[in-house]
Design a protein around this motif. Structure first.
Motif, PDB file in Angstrom:
ATOM      1  N   GLU A  22       1.036  -1.092   0.030  1.00  0.00           N
ATOM      2  CA  GLU A  22      -0.117  -0.335  -0.114  1.00  0.00           C
ATOM      3  C   GLU A  22       0.718   1.074  -0.143  1.00  0.00           C
ATOM      4  O   GLU A  22       0.179   2.120  -0.118  1.00  0.00           O
ATOM      5  N   GLY A  23       2.034   1.274  -0.092  1.00  0.00           N
ATOM      6  CA  GLY A  23       2.646   2.032  -0.346  1.00  0.00           C
ATOM      7  C   GLY A  23       2.729   3.276   1.313  1.00  0.00           C
ATOM      8  O   GLY A  23       3.191   4.508   1.166  1.00  0.00           O
ATOM      9  N   ARG A  24       2.895   2.190   2.365  1.00  0.00           N
ATOM     10  CA  ARG A  24       2.807   2.751   3.783  1.00  0.00           C
ATOM     11  C   ARG A  24       4.423   2.498   4.198  1.00  0.00           C
ATOM     12  O   ARG A  24       5.014   1.722   4.020  1.00  0.00           O
ATOM     13  N   ARG A  61       0.999   3.524  -5.061  1.00  0.00           N
ATOM     14  CA  ARG A  61       2.280   4.182  -4.915  1.00  0.00           C
ATOM     15  C   ARG A  61       2.706   3.232  -4.093  1.00  0.00           C
ATOM     16  O   ARG A  61       3.723   3.130  -3.548  1.00  0.00           O
ATOM     17  N   GLY A  62       2.214   1.567  -4.112  1.00  0.00           N
ATOM     18  CA  GLY A  62       2.808   0.264  -3.656  1.00  0.00           C
ATOM     19  C   GLY A  62       4.700   0.473  -3.896  1.00  0.00           C
ATOM     20  O   GLY A  62       5.423   0.632  -4.994  1.00  0.00           O
ATOM     21  N   ASP A  63       4.966   0.101  -3.168  1.00  0.00           N
ATOM     22  CA  ASP A  63       6.892  -0.573  -3.421  1.00  0.00           C
ATOM     23  C   ASP A  63       7.252  -1.287  -4.464  1.00  0.00           C
ATOM     24  O   ASP A  63       7.190  -2.701  -3.609  1.00  0.00           O
ATOM     25  N   VAL A  97       0.305  -6.175  -4.872  1.00  0.00           N
ATOM     26  CA  VAL A  97       0.178  -4.341  -5.395  1.00  0.00           C
ATOM     27  C   VAL A  97      -1.576  -4.103  -5.346  1.00  0.00           C
ATOM     28  O   VAL A  97      -2.123  -3.791  -4.593  1.00  0.00           O
ATOM     29  N   HIS A 132      -4.118  -2.815  -3.384  1.00  0.00           N
ATOM     30  CA  HIS A 132      -4.926  -1.487  -3.361  1.00  0.00           C
ATOM     31  C   HIS A 132      -6.502  -1.655  -3.383  1.00  0.00           C
ATOM     32  O   HIS A 132      -6.857  -0.483  -3.196  1.00  0.00           O
TER      33      HIS A 132
END
Length: 753
Positions: free
Chosen positions: A560-562, A620-622, A641, A645
């Motif tokens: 989740e890109g956190r 924007r996940g890694d 991802v 999401h």
């Protein structure tokens, strides 16, 4: 059974009325009289339909007469022995009993070589001391042989061939077959035991297979298997629902006498017994062989399967003179057709909806032998392949077995149709729009689609996932039908009381399932990842992800890109109720695509963002963090991802983690006995599952990957291995180990199993 002349005064024979007066207005005598008229009329109409192939009323009229008879019998408690209504099936049996035949039901000698046929003819002529023999010629039906017995014209029993002396009692099942009369007609003998062949018509077979495939069941390989499986059902009601028919072709014993097989063929229909119309009498063996060749030419045009023809000496006295060996009569021979190989006719296309919503077209075929295996279905993979092949129903196609396992349609050999198969615009299960993702097609319904919801829950409980014993396909279907579950999270809210109210459940079985679910509340992280059904994340990839990230929250945060600081904060819907803005269930957990349904994670403009500027603001996940994991490439990273999401998936995950606590993986756990070695497994192992073997390798420092490459050290081969991996091992020079050699390697390195 009465003839048309006998029934001249029966109002339900010619142009029967169907506007019946209410049953309540009849007294018992009137009801009994009307019921008997209906029985006689229905028997007459059965004969016209099944034996003469010349019905005089339509299906709806027949159904109305049949329903009225059932209503009368049920309302007034009338005796139903011998009634046509018994075709709907009686009570289920505990098991099929055994029946001794009134006369042996022997097999016959057979061959596909014309030289063997001529040798048979020479033996017959020598035995009878004649120059030529008249042969009764008939198709060799590819069905299931049965003995059917009538006493005083009434149907008494039926049995399968079995070992030729004793067969299985299938009386109640055969009773449900419309072309088997419950009462003979005309001047029938006091006793009659006839031999028949039960079969499933080809058109009905394809329709029945279509229903099975649409329901997610395996298709029957051929009509014979379908007929045999149906006839051996313990519940006659199941047999009654399936489309069986029968041809009668011989008399095993009778109080009547016959001079020839042709006379038998002529008299059976007079008694209401259905016979085949492709029967001839040949003056000699050359004419008989010509008959066989003509039947071979038309076999694909028939609505029943034949795999050859049978020649019988026509004269019955001559047959008795020739006698029999210990296993077969000397007066009969089967001239077999060659097996259909690889090329066959495509009869229908049915679209299956998979667990992830992917729509897969399946070709239903005339049964064909491919690599020594008879197949009646083959994959068409996706709509793009259909277009590339230019294939449509009715075309002659070549079938191959991909990797020696899954048959697929390789090419169109001969075009017999216009255009190509039209792929549906709507999901055949739930009616949701179908969306295309490159060559593939998907149902956009998510878990609102029954097919996806059911298979997603089945997968969640499957062996490679959480391995919840007792939660198989039938149980999941039962829970869904009862409205007890809609997503995996609902499983953990089931109670013993919920389950014991369901058919077939007792307190013990209910407690066992609840105990299994409770045991699955703290699953290993890798198994939980597999259970979620993320596209391309199988057991090997899941273990690699678990080892790399350690915890489920770390995987979710990366997807989740956190940041680490943000992990654990609110990341789902506010109320976690798994509903969309319109209040409808929109769960697409365990699906392989993002919420917009087209697989690219965008909002419809192709930019993968909200504002169309090409920056991936939404996703924007890694991805790079995932691509550093063994066995994870760009496509798998995208799948992970996109899965996390999806708002619908996040809502389901929030509900799940209220009940489930995936256990953190010990990243440093295990020894280094297999450090530097990479293994690939193929086939099934005896001592442990492939999943357990892969986990064992990784726990001791090795790597277990899903495909063979130049970096693979060993390919471990179990039972029924895949040919592709073996070929890749040969190409890359990778050593192969049998299971016992793999175990020996573990022992040598001091690894306990």
């Amino acid at each position: 059974m009465a003839t048309a002349e006998d029934l001249a005064d029966n109002p339900y024979v010619d142009d029967p009325p169907t506007d019946f007066a209410p049953v309540e207005e009849l007294d018992e005598d009137a009801a009994r009289e009307q019921a008997e008229q209906l029985r006689e009329a229905i028997r007459y109409h059965d004969h016209r339909y099944y034996v003469e192939n010349d019905p005089t009323i339509g299906d709806r009229t027949y159904d109305a007469l049949f329903a009225r008879l059932q209503n009368l019998e049920g309302t007034f408690g009338l005796d139903t022995d011998g009634s046509p209504t018994q075709r709907v099936g009686g009570a289920a049996l505990d098991e099929l009993g055994e029946v001794e035949h009134v006369a042996p039901m022997g097999s016959i000698d057979q061959s596909g070589e014309v030289a063997d046929v001529r040798e048979f003819d020479e033996r017959v002529r020598r035995g009878l001391d004649v120059d030529a023999v008249e042969y009764f010629c008939e198709p060799k039906f590819d069905g299931l042989s049965v003995e059917v017995v009538y006493e005083d014209g009434e149907y008494v029993r039926a049995a399968t061939r079995g070992d030729g002396t004793v067969g299985e009692d299938v009386t109640e099942n055969v009773r449900t077959i419309g072309s088997v009369p419950q009462r003979l007609r005309g001047d029938y003998p006091e006793f009659l035991a006839v031999r028949g062949e039960v079969y499933m018509p080809r058109d009905a077979f394809q329709a029945y297979n279509r229903e099975r495939v649409e329901a997610g069941d395996d298709a029957f390989a051929n009509p014979r298997n379908a007929a045999a499986g149906t006839l051996r059902q313990l519940d006659p009601k199941i047999t009654a629902e399936r489309p069986l028919s029968v041809f009668f072709f011989g008399v095993l014993d009778s109080s009547a006498e016959f001079d020839s097989h042709w006379e038998v063929h002529e008299r059976l229909p007079e008694w209401g017994l259905r016979v085949n119309d492709r029967i001839e009498v040949a003056d000699d063996i050359d004419a008989a062989i010509d008959y066989r060749d003509r039947q071979l030419d038309v076999r694909d045009d028939l609505d029943y399967e034949i795999d050859g023809v049978v020649f019988k000496v026509n004269d019955v006295d001559a047959c008795q003179e020739l006698g029999s060996t210990s296993r077969a009569p000397r007066w009969a021979f089967a001239y077999k057709f060659p097996a259909r190989k690889e090329q066959t006719t495509l009869r229908d296309v049915v679209v299956q909806v998979g667990r992830t919503g992917r729509l897969t077209p399946v070709a239903l075929l005339d049964p064909v032998e491919v690599g020594g295996v008879t197949v009646s279905r083959a994959s068409l993979h996706n709509p793009a392949l259909i277009e590339d092949l230019g294939v449509n129903v009715g075309d002659e196609v070549r079938v191959q077995r991909a990797g020696d396992v899954i048959p697929d349609v390789a090419e169109v050999v001969e075009k017999h149709s216009e255009g190509v198969v039209e792929f549906p615009d709507e999901c055949p299960v739930c009616g949701s729009p179908v969306e295309r993702d490159g060559p593939l097609a998907f149902c956009s319904g998510g878990l609102t689609c029954p097919a996806q919801r059911e298979r997603a829950i089945e997968h969640y409980a499957s062996r490679d996932a959480l391995d919840v014993e007792g939660l198989g396909e039938k149980v999941v279907e039962q829970l869904l039908d009862a409205g007890l579950v809609e997503s995996p999270a609902d499983l953990y809210e089931l109670t013993v009381d919920d389950l014991v109210d369901l058919e077939g459940w007792g307190t013990k079985s209910a407690r066992n399932l609840i105990a299994e679910l409770n045991d699955a509340r703290e699953p290993p992280l890798d198994r939980f990842l597999v259970a979620l059904g993320i596209h391309d994340v199988g057991p090997v990839t899941a273990r690699n992800l678990a080892r790399e990230f350690g915890s489920f929250e770390a995987i979710r945060a990366a997807a989740e890109g956190r940041t680490d600081d943000e992990a654990g904060e609110d990341d789902g819907s506010e109320d976690g109720d798994a509903t969309g803005d319109d209040g409808q269930v929109t769960l697409d957990a365990l699906a392989e695509r993002s919420e917009d349904g087209d697989g690219d994670g965008d909002d419809g403009d192709g930019d993968s963002d909200d504002n169309g500027d090409g920056d991936s603001d939404d996703l924007r996940g890694d991805r790079e963090a995932f691509k550093r994991v063994d066995d994870v490439g760009p496509e798998v990273a995208d799948s992970i991802v996109e899965f996390f999401h999806s708002e619908g998936n996040r809502a389901v995950l929030d509900a799940l983690v209220d009940h489930v606590d995936p256990q953190e993986a010990d990243v440093e756990a295990g020894g280094d006995e297999l450090e530097g070695l990479t293994f690939v497994f193929t086939g099934s192992l005896d001592d442990f599952t492939r999943s357990d073997a892969q986990e064992l390798v990784e726990r001791h420092g090795g790597s277990a990957t899903s495909s063979v490459s130049g970096n693979t050290d060993y390919l471990v081969i179990g039972d029924n291995p895949g040919q592709n991996k073996r070929d890749a091992a040969d190409d890359e020079g990778v050593p192969t180990l049998e299971e016992d050699e793999f175990v020996e390697l573990l022992d040598e390195r001091g690894i306990e199993r």
